[in-house]
Scaffold this motif. Structure first.
Motif, PDB file in Angstrom:
ATOM      1  N   ALA A 119       0.841  -1.202   0.000  1.00  0.00           N
ATOM      2  CA  ALA A 119       0.000   0.000   0.000  1.00  0.00           C
ATOM      3  C   ALA A 119       0.874   1.250   0.000  1.00  0.00           C
ATOM      4  O   ALA A 119       2.089   1.187   0.159  1.00  0.00           O
ATOM      5  N   ASP A 120       0.227   2.396  -0.185  1.00  0.00           N
ATOM      6  CA  ASP A 120       0.937   3.671  -0.153  1.00  0.00           C
ATOM      7  C   ASP A 120       0.963   4.265   1.252  1.00  0.00           C
ATOM      8  O   ASP A 120       1.905   4.953   1.624  1.00  0.00           O
ATOM      9  N   GLU A 121      -0.101   4.027   1.976  1.00  0.00           N
ATOM     10  CA  GLU A 121      -0.301   4.734   3.241  1.00  0.00           C
ATOM     11  C   GLU A 121      -0.968   3.797   4.246  1.00  0.00           C
ATOM     12  O   GLU A 121      -1.685   2.860   3.869  1.00  0.00           O
ATOM     13  N   ALA A 122      -0.725   4.080   5.524  1.00  0.00           N
ATOM     14  CA  ALA A 122      -1.294   3.268   6.597  1.00  0.00           C
ATOM     15  C   ALA A 122      -2.590   3.873   7.098  1.00  0.00           C
ATOM     16  O   ALA A 122      -2.749   5.091   7.138  1.00  0.00           O
ATOM     17  N   LEU A 123      -3.506   3.005   7.508  1.00  0.00           N
ATOM     18  CA  LEU A 123      -4.658   3.420   8.285  1.00  0.00           C
ATOM     19  C   LEU A 123      -4.376   2.992   9.721  1.00  0.00           C
ATOM     20  O   LEU A 123      -4.165   1.811   9.995  1.00  0.00           O
ATOM     21  N   MET A 124      -4.327   3.965  10.632  1.00  0.00           N
ATOM     22  CA  MET A 124      -3.992   3.684  12.021  1.00  0.00           C
ATOM     23  C   MET A 124      -5.254   3.652  12.880  1.00  0.00           C
ATOM     24  O   MET A 124      -6.118   4.530  12.753  1.00  0.00           O
ATOM     25  N   LEU A 125      -5.354   2.648  13.713  1.00  0.00           N
ATOM     26  CA  LEU A 125      -6.408   2.559  14.705  1.00  0.00           C
ATOM     27  C   LEU A 125      -5.861   3.059  16.041  1.00  0.00           C
ATOM     28  O   LEU A 125      -4.649   3.074  16.267  1.00  0.00           O
ATOM     29  N   ASN A 126      -6.751   3.472  16.927  1.00  0.00           N
ATOM     30  CA  ASN A 126      -6.290   3.914  18.243  1.00  0.00           C
ATOM     31  C   ASN A 126      -6.255   2.733  19.213  1.00  0.00           C
ATOM     32  O   ASN A 126      -6.459   1.576  18.831  1.00  0.00           O
ATOM     33  N   ALA A 182      -8.269   1.752  21.353  1.00  0.00           N
ATOM     34  CA  ALA A 182      -9.561   1.072  21.486  1.00  0.00           C
ATOM     35  C   ALA A 182      -9.943   0.326  20.216  1.00  0.00           C
ATOM     36  O   ALA A 182     -11.036  -0.246  20.138  1.00  0.00           O
ATOM     37  N   GLY A 183      -9.069   0.334  19.201  1.00  0.00           N
ATOM     38  CA  GLY A 183      -9.370  -0.325  17.943  1.00  0.00           C
ATOM     39  C   GLY A 183     -10.278   0.474  17.038  1.00  0.00           C
ATOM     40  O   GLY A 183     -10.859  -0.073  16.092  1.00  0.00           O
ATOM     41  N   GLU A 184     -10.397   1.778  17.295  1.00  0.00           N
ATOM     42  CA  GLU A 184     -11.241   2.653  16.475  1.00  0.00           C
ATOM     43  C   GLU A 184     -10.402   3.328  15.396  1.00  0.00           C
ATOM     44  O   GLU A 184      -9.195   3.525  15.557  1.00  0.00           O
ATOM     45  N   ILE A 185     -11.051   3.722  14.307  1.00  0.00           N
ATOM     46  CA  ILE A 185     -10.377   4.429  13.224  1.00  0.00           C
ATOM     47  C   ILE A 185      -9.835   5.757  13.758  1.00  0.00           C
ATOM     48  O   ILE A 185     -10.552   6.510  14.412  1.00  0.00           O
ATOM     49  N   ALA A 186      -8.568   6.027  13.490  1.00  0.00           N
ATOM     50  CA  ALA A 186      -7.977   7.292  13.918  1.00  0.00           C
ATOM     51  C   ALA A 186      -7.565   8.143  12.719  1.00  0.00           C
ATOM     52  O   ALA A 186      -8.160   9.184  12.457  1.00  0.00           O
ATOM     53  N   CYS A 187      -6.566   7.693  11.984  1.00  0.00           N
ATOM     54  CA  CYS A 187      -5.996   8.545  10.932  1.00  0.00           C
ATOM     55  C   CYS A 187      -5.106   7.707  10.043  1.00  0.00           C
ATOM     56  O   CYS A 187      -4.898   6.520  10.286  1.00  0.00           O
ATOM     57  N   ALA A 188      -4.565   8.329   9.019  1.00  0.00           N
ATOM     58  CA  ALA A 188      -3.477   7.729   8.259  1.00  0.00           C
ATOM     59  C   ALA A 188      -2.162   8.122   8.927  1.00  0.00           C
ATOM     60  O   ALA A 188      -2.143   8.909   9.877  1.00  0.00           O
ATOM     61  N   ALA A 189      -1.061   7.568   8.454  1.00  0.00           N
ATOM     62  CA  ALA A 189       0.231   7.904   9.050  1.00  0.00           C
ATOM     63  C   ALA A 189       0.531   9.393   8.914  1.00  0.00           C
ATOM     64  O   ALA A 189       1.150   9.986   9.797  1.00  0.00           O
ATOM     65  N   ALA A 190       0.080   9.997   7.816  1.00  0.00           N
ATOM     66  CA  ALA A 190       0.342  11.424   7.599  1.00  0.00           C
ATOM     67  C   ALA A 190      -0.855  12.123   6.982  1.00  0.00           C
ATOM     68  O   ALA A 190      -0.702  12.981   6.115  1.00  0.00           O
ATOM     69  N   ALA A 191      -2.051  11.753   7.421  1.00  0.00           N
ATOM     70  CA  ALA A 191      -3.250  12.360   6.834  1.00  0.00           C
ATOM     71  C   ALA A 191      -4.454  12.089   7.722  1.00  0.00           C
ATOM     72  O   ALA A 191      -4.449  11.167   8.541  1.00  0.00           O
ATOM     73  N   ASN A 192      -5.479  12.895   7.536  1.00  0.00           N
ATOM     74  CA  ASN A 192      -6.780  12.626   8.139  1.00  0.00           C
ATOM     75  C   ASN A 192      -7.597  11.740   7.196  1.00  0.00           C
ATOM     76  O   ASN A 192      -7.331  11.689   5.985  1.00  0.00           O
ATOM     77  N   ILE A 193      -8.592  11.069   7.746  1.00  0.00           N
ATOM     78  CA  ILE A 193      -9.380  10.085   7.005  1.00  0.00           C
ATOM     79  C   ILE A 193     -10.856  10.475   7.006  1.00  0.00           C
ATOM     80  O   ILE A 193     -11.391  10.913   8.034  1.00  0.00           O
ATOM     81  N   PHE A 194     -11.499  10.286   5.850  1.00  0.00           N
ATOM     82  CA  PHE A 194     -12.934  10.513   5.687  1.00  0.00           C
ATOM     83  C   PHE A 194     -13.523   9.346   4.910  1.00  0.00           C
ATOM     84  O   PHE A 194     -12.847   8.707   4.102  1.00  0.00           O
ATOM     85  N   TRP A 195     -14.822   9.072   5.135  1.00  0.00           N
ATOM     86  CA  TRP A 195     -15.540   8.099   4.323  1.00  0.00           C
ATOM     87  C   TRP A 195     -16.981   8.571   4.132  1.00  0.00           C
ATOM     88  O   TRP A 195     -17.458   9.465   4.841  1.00  0.00           O
ATOM     89  N   ILE A 196     -17.632   7.979   3.154  1.00  0.00           N
ATOM     90  CA  ILE A 196     -18.967   8.430   2.739  1.00  0.00           C
ATOM     91  C   ILE A 196     -19.940   7.255   2.784  1.00  0.00           C
ATOM     92  O   ILE A 196     -19.626   6.168   2.293  1.00  0.00           O
ATOM     93  N   ARG A 197     -21.113   7.498   3.372  1.00  0.00           N
ATOM     94  CA  ARG A 197     -22.187   6.501   3.353  1.00  0.00           C
ATOM     95  C   ARG A 197     -23.523   7.215   3.169  1.00  0.00           C
ATOM     96  O   ARG A 197     -23.834   8.152   3.906  1.00  0.00           O
TER      97      ARG A 197
END
Length: 258
Positions: free
Chosen positions: A149-156, A158-173
């Motif tokens: 991959a190019d970038e990591a998705l980091m969990l905190n 508690a196992g919750e979505i936090a961020c990428a290694a060098a970016a903020n994360i968004f998703w759409i539903r």
């Protein structure tokens, strides 16, 4: 360029902050926002506040030394300065400012993400600061690259979505936009703020949430930071993600605000 001595606390202990500012179209993008975030970080760490004019002057000196590329990343680093051996903070603190500039091309393709084993320590006060303590992010990025991959998705923790290694994360539903809350151990990103404002302007519901990774299954995603702007995500852990026209709409709105 300021030489950094061996007793500088930024070098020995990671005691300091940094900002990475985009130089484009002959200006420092969102410079005032970056300077203010650094000042907020200084208040949290008990560091003297940098002078905005000195920060800007150092940025331009670094750009000149780099030949003033058309598009560049300018890193401003503010450390606690020199100190004796050990953890005790020197009194008084004499901070040290350094600046570097390097060409930075925008990403040509969507990002590929992989969930990293390395966790974001949401219980640490530095998790919401642009501090010099970035080793967890380095390890997470290396994990992601080893997985193709190019970038990591980091969990905190508690196992919750936090961020990428060098970016903020968004998703759409279902036409609504989601991003992890700052309390999940997330940096208060400059472009993150612009995305939130753009969603409000576009009439798109925006939710700052605690969420587990299952919320991302089959959801269009994008990541943001000051150098990449809004970058779509093409796949997560090797599984392709759908696209959404909302990502382009948000990206255009953010671009107009820059």
């Amino acid at each position: 360029m300021t030489d950094v001595p061996l007793d500088d606390r930024g070098f020995t202990l990671g005691h300091g902050l940094f900002e990475t500012v985009l130089w484009t179209e002959g200006r420092l993008d969102a410079f005032d926002d970056h300077a203010e975030r650094m000042r907020r970080g200084c208040r949290a760490l008990g560091l003297p506040l940098p002078d905005a004019a000195a920060l800007e002057a150092s940025a331009h000196e670094a750009l000149a030394a780099a030949g003033k590329p058309a598009r560049a990343a300018v890193r401003l680093t503010w450390t606690a300065g020199s100190g004796a051996r050990g953890l005790d903070t020197p009194v008084p603190i004499t901070p040290r400012l350094t600046a570097q500039a390097a060409p930075s091309a925008p990403p040509a393709e969507p990002a590929r993400l992989a969930i990293a084993r390395t966790r974001r320590n949401d219980r640490s006060p530095t998790s919401r600061l642009k501090s010099l303590a970035y080793l967890d992010n380095v390890l997470a990025r290396a994990e992601a690259q080893a997985a193709g991959a190019d970038e990591a998705l980091m969990l905190n923790t508690a196992g919750e979505i936090a961020c990428a290694a060098a970016a903020n994360i968004f998703w759409i539903r279902h036409g609504e936009v989601f991003t992890p809350t700052l309390e999940a151990g997330v940096l208060d990103g400059i472009i993150r703020r612009r995305v939130i404002a753009a969603c409000h302007d576009l009439g798109l519901p925006l939710h700052e949430v605690f969420a587990n990774p299952g919320r991302l299954n089959g959801a269009p995603m994008f990541i943001t930071n000051s150098l990449i702007g809004v970058r779509a995500v093409s796949d997560l852990n090797g599984s392709a993600l759908p696209t959404s026209p909302l990502v382009s709409r948000i990206a255009k709105a953010v671009s107009r605000s820059r």
